[in-house]
Every structure is written in C-alpha cells, then in structure tokens.
Design a protein around this motif. Sequence first.
Motif, PDB file in Angstrom:
ATOM      1  N   TYR A 257      -4.752   9.123   9.193  1.00  0.00           N
ATOM      2  CA  TYR A 257      -4.666   8.148   8.082  1.00  0.00           C
ATOM      3  C   TYR A 257      -4.115   9.148   6.668  1.00  0.00           C
ATOM      4  O   TYR A 257      -5.103   9.925   6.231  1.00  0.00           O
ATOM      5  CB  TYR A 257      -5.857   7.493   7.708  1.00  0.00           C
ATOM      6  CG  TYR A 257      -5.690   6.347   6.387  1.00  0.00           C
ATOM      7  CD1 TYR A 257      -5.295   5.069   6.557  1.00  0.00           C
ATOM      8  CD2 TYR A 257      -5.991   6.847   5.207  1.00  0.00           C
ATOM      9  CE1 TYR A 257      -4.789   4.338   5.450  1.00  0.00           C
ATOM     10  CE2 TYR A 257      -5.731   6.026   4.127  1.00  0.00           C
ATOM     11  CZ  TYR A 257      -5.303   4.816   4.303  1.00  0.00           C
ATOM     12  OH  TYR A 257      -5.194   3.880   3.056  1.00  0.00           O
ATOM     13  N   LEU A 258      -2.995   9.056   6.119  1.00  0.00           N
ATOM     14  CA  LEU A 258      -2.497   9.554   5.003  1.00  0.00           C
ATOM     15  C   LEU A 258      -2.741   8.800   3.902  1.00  0.00           C
ATOM     16  O   LEU A 258      -2.401   7.781   3.446  1.00  0.00           O
ATOM     17  CB  LEU A 258      -0.922   9.672   5.198  1.00  0.00           C
ATOM     18  CG  LEU A 258      -0.269  10.347   4.094  1.00  0.00           C
ATOM     19  CD1 LEU A 258      -0.760  11.626   3.899  1.00  0.00           C
ATOM     20  CD2 LEU A 258       1.319  10.469   4.315  1.00  0.00           C
ATOM     21  N   VAL A 259      -3.674   9.307   3.068  1.00  0.00           N
ATOM     22  CA  VAL A 259      -4.121   8.836   1.639  1.00  0.00           C
ATOM     23  C   VAL A 259      -2.966   8.730   0.787  1.00  0.00           C
ATOM     24  O   VAL A 259      -2.514   9.855   0.174  1.00  0.00           O
ATOM     25  CB  VAL A 259      -5.079   9.555   1.214  1.00  0.00           C
ATOM     26  CG1 VAL A 259      -5.613   8.693  -0.033  1.00  0.00           C
ATOM     27  CG2 VAL A 259      -6.330   9.630   2.147  1.00  0.00           C
ATOM     28  N   GLY A 260      -2.634   7.660   0.364  1.00  0.00           N
ATOM     29  CA  GLY A 260      -1.331   7.393  -0.535  1.00  0.00           C
ATOM     30  C   GLY A 260      -1.758   7.177  -2.014  1.00  0.00           C
ATOM     31  O   GLY A 260      -2.972   6.528  -2.359  1.00  0.00           O
ATOM     32  N   ARG A 261      -1.017   7.738  -2.934  1.00  0.00           N
ATOM     33  CA  ARG A 261      -1.561   7.490  -4.559  1.00  0.00           C
ATOM     34  C   ARG A 261      -1.569   5.919  -4.787  1.00  0.00           C
ATOM     35  O   ARG A 261      -2.538   5.623  -5.468  1.00  0.00           O
ATOM     36  CB  ARG A 261      -0.522   8.042  -5.579  1.00  0.00           C
ATOM     37  CG  ARG A 261      -0.276   9.458  -5.448  1.00  0.00           C
ATOM     38  CD  ARG A 261       0.765   9.844  -6.466  1.00  0.00           C
ATOM     39  NE  ARG A 261       0.732  11.296  -6.482  1.00  0.00           N
ATOM     40  CZ  ARG A 261       1.818  11.798  -6.851  1.00  0.00           C
ATOM     41  NH1 ARG A 261       2.793  11.536  -7.318  1.00  0.00           N
ATOM     42  NH2 ARG A 261       1.914  13.384  -6.995  1.00  0.00           N
ATOM     43  N   GLU A 262      -0.522   5.105  -4.195  1.00  0.00           N
ATOM     44  CA  GLU A 262      -0.781   3.735  -4.850  1.00  0.00           C
ATOM     45  C   GLU A 262      -2.011   3.044  -3.882  1.00  0.00           C
ATOM     46  O   GLU A 262      -2.462   2.172  -4.415  1.00  0.00           O
ATOM     47  CB  GLU A 262       0.419   3.023  -4.335  1.00  0.00           C
ATOM     48  CG  GLU A 262       1.670   3.287  -5.137  1.00  0.00           C
ATOM     49  CD  GLU A 262       1.341   3.338  -6.771  1.00  0.00           C
ATOM     50  OE1 GLU A 262       0.733   2.400  -7.076  1.00  0.00           O
ATOM     51  OE2 GLU A 262       1.563   4.307  -7.290  1.00  0.00           O
ATOM     52  N   LYS A 263      -2.273   3.407  -2.727  1.00  0.00           N
ATOM     53  CA  LYS A 263      -3.558   3.225  -1.999  1.00  0.00           C
ATOM     54  C   LYS A 263      -4.712   3.312  -2.986  1.00  0.00           C
ATOM     55  O   LYS A 263      -5.575   2.442  -3.034  1.00  0.00           O
ATOM     56  CB  LYS A 263      -3.705   3.458  -0.798  1.00  0.00           C
ATOM     57  CG  LYS A 263      -2.703   2.827   0.290  1.00  0.00           C
ATOM     58  CD  LYS A 263      -2.863   1.249   0.440  1.00  0.00           C
ATOM     59  CE  LYS A 263      -1.712   0.729   1.350  1.00  0.00           C
ATOM     60  NZ  LYS A 263      -1.987  -0.625   1.371  1.00  0.00           N
ATOM     61  N   VAL A 264      -4.762   4.515  -3.461  1.00  0.00           N
ATOM     62  CA  VAL A 264      -5.895   4.910  -4.352  1.00  0.00           C
ATOM     63  C   VAL A 264      -6.082   4.357  -5.535  1.00  0.00           C
ATOM     64  O   VAL A 264      -7.147   3.849  -5.990  1.00  0.00           O
ATOM     65  CB  VAL A 264      -5.967   6.519  -4.423  1.00  0.00           C
ATOM     66  CG1 VAL A 264      -6.782   6.912  -5.475  1.00  0.00           C
ATOM     67  CG2 VAL A 264      -6.135   7.231  -3.322  1.00  0.00           C
ATOM     68  N   ARG A 265      -4.799   4.040  -6.375  1.00  0.00           N
ATOM     69  CA  ARG A 265      -4.909   3.210  -7.522  1.00  0.00           C
ATOM     70  C   ARG A 265      -5.125   1.829  -7.119  1.00  0.00           C
ATOM     71  O   ARG A 265      -5.966   1.142  -7.940  1.00  0.00           O
ATOM     72  CB  ARG A 265      -3.433   3.391  -7.832  1.00  0.00           C
ATOM     73  CG  ARG A 265      -2.949   4.602  -8.582  1.00  0.00           C
ATOM     74  CD  ARG A 265      -1.568   4.528  -9.076  1.00  0.00           C
ATOM     75  NE  ARG A 265      -1.292   5.896  -9.581  1.00  0.00           N
ATOM     76  CZ  ARG A 265      -0.324   6.762  -9.559  1.00  0.00           C
ATOM     77  NH1 ARG A 265       0.573   6.182  -8.653  1.00  0.00           N
ATOM     78  NH2 ARG A 265      -0.222   7.854 -10.090  1.00  0.00           N
ATOM     79  N   GLU A 266      -4.835   1.324  -6.127  1.00  0.00           N
ATOM     80  CA  GLU A 266      -5.178  -0.169  -5.594  1.00  0.00           C
ATOM     81  C   GLU A 266      -6.657  -0.349  -5.447  1.00  0.00           C
ATOM     82  O   GLU A 266      -7.358  -1.423  -5.991  1.00  0.00           O
ATOM     83  CB  GLU A 266      -4.600  -0.659  -4.550  1.00  0.00           C
ATOM     84  CG  GLU A 266      -2.855  -1.029  -4.758  1.00  0.00           C
ATOM     85  CD  GLU A 266      -2.031  -1.154  -3.326  1.00  0.00           C
ATOM     86  OE1 GLU A 266      -2.807  -1.087  -2.176  1.00  0.00           O
ATOM     87  OE2 GLU A 266      -1.006  -1.475  -3.367  1.00  0.00           O
ATOM     88  N   PHE A 267      -7.201   0.640  -4.816  1.00  0.00           N
ATOM     89  CA  PHE A 267      -8.488   0.616  -4.383  1.00  0.00           C
ATOM     90  C   PHE A 267      -9.390   0.652  -5.834  1.00  0.00           C
ATOM     91  O   PHE A 267     -10.326  -0.016  -5.887  1.00  0.00           O
ATOM     92  CB  PHE A 267      -9.020   1.321  -3.389  1.00  0.00           C
ATOM     93  CG  PHE A 267     -10.348   1.451  -2.930  1.00  0.00           C
ATOM     94  CD1 PHE A 267     -10.570   0.802  -1.738  1.00  0.00           C
ATOM     95  CD2 PHE A 267     -11.215   2.190  -3.438  1.00  0.00           C
ATOM     96  CE1 PHE A 267     -11.779   0.589  -1.190  1.00  0.00           C
ATOM     97  CE2 PHE A 267     -12.638   1.974  -3.223  1.00  0.00           C
ATOM     98  CZ  PHE A 267     -12.999   1.047  -1.839  1.00  0.00           C
ATOM     99  N   SER A 268      -8.998   1.821  -6.565  1.00  0.00           N
ATOM    100  CA  SER A 268      -9.686   2.198  -7.950  1.00  0.00           C
ATOM    101  C   SER A 268      -9.747   0.697  -8.869  1.00  0.00           C
ATOM    102  O   SER A 268     -10.791   0.483  -9.252  1.00  0.00           O
ATOM    103  CB  SER A 268      -9.065   3.064  -8.646  1.00  0.00           C
ATOM    104  OG  SER A 268      -9.170   4.209  -7.846  1.00  0.00           O
TER     105      SER A 268
END
Length: 148
Positions: free
Chosen positions: A18-29
């Motif tokens: 699973y490649l952790v993407g910036r936007e996924k981190v921002r969305e989750f945050s």
Amino acid sequence: MPLNPELQGRVFPPTEPYLVGREKVREFSRAVFATNPVNFNVEVARAAGYDDIVAPPTFAVVVQELSLAQLLADPDAGIDFSRVVHGDQRFTSTRPIVAGDELTATLTVTSVKSLGPHSMVTAQSEITDAAGEHVVTSISTLVVRGDE
C-alpha cells in the motif's frame, strides 16, 4: 455457522503493498480532526525531521483493513460480517507512517474465544515498510454476535 476455533495461530499471506499518498494522509487527518501541521504541510514535516507529511497514529488501520479483509473473506473462518462488532483496537509503532511509505501487512489470528453464543477473534497485523522494517503492529478484537 460458528466461528472456527482452528483459526487461532493462522497466518495469512502478506497484503499487496500500500503506497501511502499525501492526499490520503491529509484526508485521514481531517477526518480524525488532527491539528498538527506535520499532518498537512510538507515543509513543516521536513523541518521537523520527517521525509514527508506524517500520518496520525491511527492511519495504520487503513493498512490493517487490507489484512483483516482476508480473514473476513475466508469462508472457513465462519465470520458473518453482518454480525461483527469492533471490540478493541491497539497500535504499537516503531516509527510514524509518512507519505511515500510502501507498507505491507501480515495478519496472524492470535486468539479465538467463545463467550456464550458470541465469539471473539483477535488478530494482529505486523505492518512493515518496503525494506521489511517494522513500522507498526495493529491489534484488533472483533466480536461476532451469536444467534439471539
């Protein structure tokens, strides 16, 4: 069908990376109401010593879910997902997850218990990076409600 007690000790194959993407981190945050700028701003995260933005500690559940899906989809497990209630969740991290990480999870069923008509299954996901280094251990306990 009752929960299969022979699941205890079973190890499932590693998940696809699973490649952790910036936007996924921002969305989750945003979803967990994180307020630390390292969760959103690359420059702030780098100034704090990270390679990229930092995921909140509970982000590991995104990767763990991929390994739990193997357990829930296994017809031999005897788990009716419509009867599952999440009982407990714990994380033990070696380091934070950052955008750009490529993570793989390997799930082990550590416990299967019956409590009257109900069952509990505890599963541990060891999450590693592309180099095979430990990042986080995620432990979930699922309660499978029995017949009323």
